[in-house]
Design a protein around this motif. Structure first.
Motif: not given
Lengths: 211, 257
Positions: B60-66, B68-74
């Motif tokens: 789905p569009p937008g999943l890539r951004d989500r 990428m944002a999530e891994i930034d905090g993992i």
């Protein structure tokens, strides 16, 4: 550098073969690149992870959708899988298989776990008991065949016996346990276990898979 | 029919994630000690991945951004070998076959003899090490029997949680007349004590084997004795060496169907 997502298998047999070789980790340029990407990801390189997402994200999502089916749940699972790839990247060992095998194995397992946690065992038993609620096997087989048209995988699948093929496809694409497959196909448990193994072995040999 | 099935049978069902959760966990115990099964599983998983590789669907569009944002905090996992060398050693020992484990034990004994001459004060430590290696060999043998039981057509699994967390399972095959106890995350028995298995029927409790858990809380133990008429299998904590009759309340009781 943004990479094009890899398109689905199409009608060009050469392109299909190239993709399949890339998947099984044979010494193609693509597989080498993915190993290098994984090594960078394991060192915390977020840009490399973005590239990896562009390479494998569509295939991960395809596997998850096949098993989970519900679009919004599938999206959640795909996100879980990709973050798991990031978190556990250091565990990837190229001696044990390709990047794609590692990621798709994780994706399939996550998808199965999601389906199992969604449905209590009683629900599933009932579902198995009512064959009319189950998606007809022919429908799944047809979809798979369309995907694999002219492909190496389709040739390999057609070399299986009917029971081998049904056992493998019901488990992999529909996420049934071997006990459920045994019920569905009205075949003893021991036979189903054996057919899943010898069916996969025949596929392995037909496609020349090595690790 | 499937009286003595091939223990490798489960590699296929495992590779396509078709084993129920309980059986999957137990089979993974087996994979840690059976190189042949581990190799076959690797190949069959690669084969299954080819089936999956044809299932492309644009995320789905937008999943890539989500993502990428999530891994930034993992925080990423650290390399195991660097973070905890003893862990790595344990994993390697766990993977040795029974034959190689014996061989390792013999080598360890020879090495121990040399070391005792060199540093007498270490002898107690070395004796413990040998005991540990013998235990590993026994576990490897038990694991191959586990696979035999698991491969039986009529396998049943009974799971019970321990009093302080941890999970025990009895994997039983009535037709084979065999059962295996498997523990995960189970606390080690208190100092100078051991766990003891009991087959419980109308006559009372009969000793069915001793076990202790490793540093990861795992154990695999064949349940000895005749449990054709057993109502339950129990686990108690007993003084080291075990007891002829249970002396404490059971920490786990598996009621058999």
């Amino acid at each position: 550098m943004a990479l094009e997502p890899i398109p689905p298998l199409g009608s060009d047999p050469l392109a299909n073969r190239r993709r399949l070789r890339a998947v099984d980790g044979a010494s193609s340029g693509v597989a080498r690149d993915e190993e290098q990407l994984m090594a960078a990801v394991a060192r915390g390189d977020q840009a490399a992870f973005g590239e990896l997402y562009d390479r494998v994200g569509g295939t991960v999502h395809g596997v998850v959708r096949k098993v989970v089916r519900d679009p919004s749940q599938s999206e959640e699972v795909t996100q879980e899988v990709m973050t798991e790839v990031w978190r556990t990247a250091v565990r990837f060992d190229p001696d044990k298989g390709s990047v794609r095998t590692w990621i798709l194995t994780m994706a399939h397992r996550r998808a199965i776990d999601r389906v199992r946690s969604e449905q209590s065992s009683r629900d599933r038993t009932e579902r198995v008991g009512h064959r009319d609620q189950v998606r007809p096997f022919d429908e799944v087989a047809e979809e798979v065949e369309v995907r694999f048209e002219h492909g190496q995988v389709r040739d390999a699948l057609s070399s299986l016996t009917g029971l081998q093929r049904e056992a493998v496809e019901l488990a992999y694409y529909q996420g049934y346990t071997y006990r459920e497959v045994s019920e569905l196909l009205d075949t003893p448990l021991g036979t189903i276990k054996t057919r899943m193994r010898d069916g996969l072995i025949r596929l392995r040999d037909a496609m020349g898979v090595t690790t | 029919m499937t009286d003595r099935p091939d223990i490798h049978t489960l590699t296929g069902a495992y590779a396509v994630d078709a084993l129920p959760d309980d059986e999957r966990d137990v089979f993974e115990h087996h994979l840690m000690v059976c190189d042949a099964c581990a190799q076959e599983v690797a190949e069959l998983q690669a084969t299954a991945a080819l089936l999956g590789a044809a299932s492309y669907e644009a995320p789905p569009p937008g999943l890539r951004d989500r993502v990428m944002a999530e891994i930034d905090g993992i925080r990423q996992e650290r390399p195991v070998g660097v973070a905890d060398a003893s862990d790595e050693l344990g994993a390697q020992r766990g993977r040795t076959s029974r034959f190689r484990a014996d061989w390792v034990t013999n080598l360890a004994v020879a090495a121990a003899a040399v070391l005792i001459v060199a540093v007498a004060g270490l002898s107690v430590t070395i004796a413990n090490l040998n005991a540990d290696l013998n235990e590993r060999a026994a576990q490897a043998e038990a694991a191959s029997q586990v696979a035999d039981v698991l491969a039986a057509a009529d396998v049943t699994v009974v799971s019970v949680e321990g009093p302080e967390g941890g999970l025990g399972r009895i994997v039983a095959s009535p037709t084979r007349g065999e059962a295996v106890f498997v523990a995960d995350d189970m606390a080690q028995a208190p100092h100078e004590h051991t766990y003891e298995l009991w087959v419980i029927d109308e006559q009372g409790a009969t000793p069915a084997g001793l076990f202790d858990t490793d540093d990861r809380g795992r154990a695999t133990r064949i349940v000895t004795g005749d449990f054709a008429n057993a109502a339950a299998i129990g686990v108690t904590v007993e003084p080291a060496g075990g007891s002829p009759e249970p002396t404490t309340e059971p920490v786990m009781v598996f009621e058999l169907g």
